[in-house]
Scaffold this motif. Sequence first.
Motif, PDB file in Angstrom:
ATOM      1  N   LEU A  75       0.919  -1.187   0.051  1.00 28.49           N
ATOM      2  CA  LEU A  75       0.071   0.066  -0.127  1.00 28.49           C
ATOM      3  C   LEU A  75       0.948   1.442  -0.042  1.00 28.49           C
ATOM      4  CD1 LEU A  75      -2.891   0.894   0.040  1.00 28.49           C
ATOM      5  CD2 LEU A  75      -2.637   1.050   2.739  1.00 28.49           C
ATOM      6  N   THR A  76       0.539   2.221  -0.970  1.00 31.18           N
ATOM      7  CA  THR A  76       1.508   3.182  -1.001  1.00 31.18           C
ATOM      8  C   THR A  76       0.634   4.677  -1.310  1.00 31.18           C
ATOM      9  OG1 THR A  76       3.077   2.144  -2.426  1.00 31.18           O
ATOM     10  CG2 THR A  76       3.379   4.601  -2.414  1.00 31.18           C
ATOM     11  N   ILE A  77       0.794   5.608  -0.375  1.00 34.75           N
ATOM     12  CA  ILE A  77       0.087   6.587  -0.421  1.00 34.75           C
ATOM     13  C   ILE A  77       1.146   7.852  -1.197  1.00 34.75           C
ATOM     14  CG2 ILE A  77      -1.020   8.671   0.655  1.00 34.75           C
ATOM     15  CD1 ILE A  77      -1.218   6.610   3.344  1.00 34.75           C
ATOM     16  N   LEU A  78       0.723   8.344  -2.356  1.00 37.43           N
ATOM     17  CA  LEU A  78       1.278   9.580  -2.862  1.00 37.43           C
ATOM     18  C   LEU A  78       0.361  10.791  -2.573  1.00 37.43           C
ATOM     19  CD1 LEU A  78       1.631   8.210  -6.633  1.00 37.43           C
ATOM     20  CD2 LEU A  78       3.467   8.418  -5.046  1.00 37.43           C
ATOM     21  N   ARG A  79       1.241  11.779  -2.051  1.00 36.12           N
ATOM     22  CA  ARG A  79       0.537  13.054  -1.744  1.00 36.12           C
ATOM     23  C   ARG A  79       1.555  14.292  -1.741  1.00 36.12           C
ATOM     24  NH1 ARG A  79      -0.322  14.105   4.460  1.00 36.12           N
ATOM     25  NH2 ARG A  79      -0.162  16.140   3.298  1.00 36.12           N
ATOM     26  N   THR A  80       0.908  15.412  -1.888  1.00 40.25           N
ATOM     27  CA  THR A  80       1.703  16.497  -1.716  1.00 40.25           C
ATOM     28  C   THR A  80       1.293  17.226  -0.401  1.00 40.25           C
ATOM     29  OG1 THR A  80      -0.216  17.822  -2.753  1.00 40.25           O
ATOM     30  CG2 THR A  80       1.330  17.144  -4.142  1.00 40.25           C
ATOM     31  N   HIS A  81       1.863  18.529  -0.226  1.00 44.16           N
ATOM     32  CA  HIS A  81       1.397  19.223   1.032  1.00 44.16           C
ATOM     33  C   HIS A  81       0.669  20.389   0.467  1.00 44.16           C
ATOM     34  CE1 HIS A  81       3.948  16.988   3.836  1.00 44.16           C
ATOM     35  NE2 HIS A  81       4.813  17.184   2.932  1.00 44.16           N
ATOM     36  N   GLN A  82      -0.103  20.311  -0.725  1.00 47.61           N
ATOM     37  CA  GLN A  82      -0.730  21.286  -1.224  1.00 47.61           C
ATOM     38  C   GLN A  82      -1.957  21.750  -0.274  1.00 47.61           C
ATOM     39  OE1 GLN A  82      -1.539  20.797  -5.188  1.00 47.61           O
ATOM     40  NE2 GLN A  82      -2.904  22.474  -5.357  1.00 47.61           N
ATOM     41  N   CYS A  83      -2.754  20.721   0.227  1.00 42.50           N
ATOM     42  CA  CYS A  83      -4.146  21.020   0.648  1.00 42.50           C
ATOM     43  C   CYS A  83      -3.976  20.582   2.251  1.00 42.50           C
ATOM     44  CB  CYS A  83      -5.155  20.199  -0.117  1.00 42.50           C
ATOM     45  SG  CYS A  83      -6.895  20.144   0.496  1.00 42.50           S
ATOM     46  N   PRO A  84      -4.605  21.228   3.096  1.00 41.86           N
ATOM     47  CA  PRO A  84      -4.747  20.937   4.620  1.00 41.86           C
ATOM     48  C   PRO A  84      -5.521  19.640   4.696  1.00 41.86           C
ATOM     49  CG  PRO A  84      -5.624  22.908   4.225  1.00 41.86           C
ATOM     50  CD  PRO A  84      -4.788  22.601   2.917  1.00 41.86           C
ATOM     51  N   TYR A  85      -6.249  19.473   3.978  1.00 38.64           N
ATOM     52  CA  TYR A  85      -7.272  18.165   4.165  1.00 38.64           C
ATOM     53  C   TYR A  85      -6.577  16.965   3.756  1.00 38.64           C
ATOM     54  CZ  TYR A  85     -11.296  21.627   4.472  1.00 38.64           C
ATOM     55  OH  TYR A  85     -11.777  22.739   5.012  1.00 38.64           O
ATOM     56  N   LEU A  86      -5.368  16.991   3.265  1.00 36.09           N
ATOM     57  CA  LEU A  86      -4.789  15.780   2.935  1.00 36.09           C
ATOM     58  C   LEU A  86      -4.174  15.060   4.049  1.00 36.09           C
ATOM     59  CD1 LEU A  86      -2.899  16.535  -0.354  1.00 36.09           C
ATOM     60  CD2 LEU A  86      -5.132  15.480  -0.033  1.00 36.09           C
ATOM     61  N   GLU A  87      -3.800  16.101   5.200  1.00 36.60           N
ATOM     62  CA  GLU A  87      -3.217  15.137   6.316  1.00 36.60           C
ATOM     63  C   GLU A  87      -4.578  14.422   6.772  1.00 36.60           C
ATOM     64  OE1 GLU A  87      -0.478  15.301   8.235  1.00 36.60           O
ATOM     65  OE2 GLU A  87       0.098  16.396   6.352  1.00 36.60           O
ATOM     66  N   VAL A  88      -5.920  14.774   6.846  1.00 38.04           N
ATOM     67  CA  VAL A  88      -6.922  13.957   7.350  1.00 38.04           C
ATOM     68  C   VAL A  88      -6.958  12.780   6.430  1.00 38.04           C
ATOM     69  CG1 VAL A  88      -9.390  13.834   7.834  1.00 38.04           C
ATOM     70  CG2 VAL A  88      -8.138  15.701   8.448  1.00 38.04           C
ATOM     71  N   ALA A  89      -6.942  13.088   5.038  1.00 36.15           N
ATOM     72  CA  ALA A  89      -7.165  11.670   4.274  1.00 36.15           C
ATOM     73  C   ALA A  89      -5.928  10.819   4.506  1.00 36.15           C
ATOM     74  CB  ALA A  89      -7.083  12.366   2.763  1.00 36.15           C
ATOM     75  N   THR A  90      -4.731  11.247   4.592  1.00 44.10           N
ATOM     76  CA  THR A  90      -3.675  10.497   4.987  1.00 44.10           C
ATOM     77  C   THR A  90      -3.752   9.533   6.187  1.00 44.10           C
ATOM     78  OG1 THR A  90      -2.093  11.861   3.552  1.00 44.10           O
ATOM     79  CG2 THR A  90      -1.104  10.137   5.203  1.00 44.10           C
ATOM     80  N   GLN A  91      -4.152  10.167   7.238  1.00 45.73           N
ATOM     81  CA  GLN A  91      -4.299   9.553   8.647  1.00 45.73           C
ATOM     82  C   GLN A  91      -5.644   8.639   8.503  1.00 45.73           C
ATOM     83  OE1 GLN A  91      -1.432  10.489   9.880  1.00 45.73           O
ATOM     84  NE2 GLN A  91      -2.791   9.707  11.292  1.00 45.73           N
ATOM     85  N   ASN A  92      -6.456   8.818   7.602  1.00 46.34           N
ATOM     86  CA  ASN A  92      -7.735   7.795   7.703  1.00 46.34           C
ATOM     87  C   ASN A  92      -6.927   6.459   7.031  1.00 46.34           C
ATOM     88  OD1 ASN A  92      -9.506   9.613   8.513  1.00 46.34           O
ATOM     89  ND2 ASN A  92     -10.435  10.038   6.656  1.00 46.34           N
ATOM     90  N   ILE A  93      -6.372   6.771   5.839  1.00 45.25           N
ATOM     91  CA  ILE A  93      -5.677   5.552   5.011  1.00 45.25           C
ATOM     92  C   ILE A  93      -4.626   4.812   6.150  1.00 45.25           C
ATOM     93  CG2 ILE A  93      -4.189   4.666   3.290  1.00 45.25           C
ATOM     94  CD1 ILE A  93      -6.948   5.974   2.534  1.00 45.25           C
TER      95      ILE A  93
END
Length: 120
Positions: free
Chosen positions: A39-57
Motif C-alpha cells: 500500500l502506497t500513498i502518494l501525496r503533496t502538502h498542497q491541501c490541509p485536508y490531505l493530512e486527514v485523508a492520509t491519517q484515514n488511510i
Amino acid sequence: MHEKYVPELRKDNKPAGFIEYAPGEQAWRAVHADGYEGLTILRTHQCPYLEVATQNIIEAAEKVGVQPKIMHIQDRSQLMELSPTPYGVFHVICNGELISYHRLTARSFAKNLSMLYAKS
C-alpha cells in the motif's frame, strides 16, 4: 447541410489529440506499477485536508494489518512523473493498482482494503 463532426477516437476512447496533464493510467502502469508493492500513498502538502485523508488511510491500514508507504511529492516534475491521474495531489495505490484519488473515511477504506487483501 453540414455533416455532424464525429471526433476520431484513440484505442482508449479519448479523442485523437486529447492532451493529458499527467500520464494516462495505462501508461502510468506500464512505467510505474511494478514499483508499488503493498500500500502506497502518494501525496503533496498542497491541501490541509490531505493530512486527514492520509491519517484515514493509515488508520484503515493498521486495522487490516498493512503498513502503508508514504511518498511526499515535492514539486511539479515529480508530480507529472508519479501521478497516475490529472488530480495529482493525493493517490492511494495497492500493489500497482490505483484504488483512490480522493479522501475516504477510515471505516470505508478499511472495508475496501480488507476485500482487496482477501483477494490476494
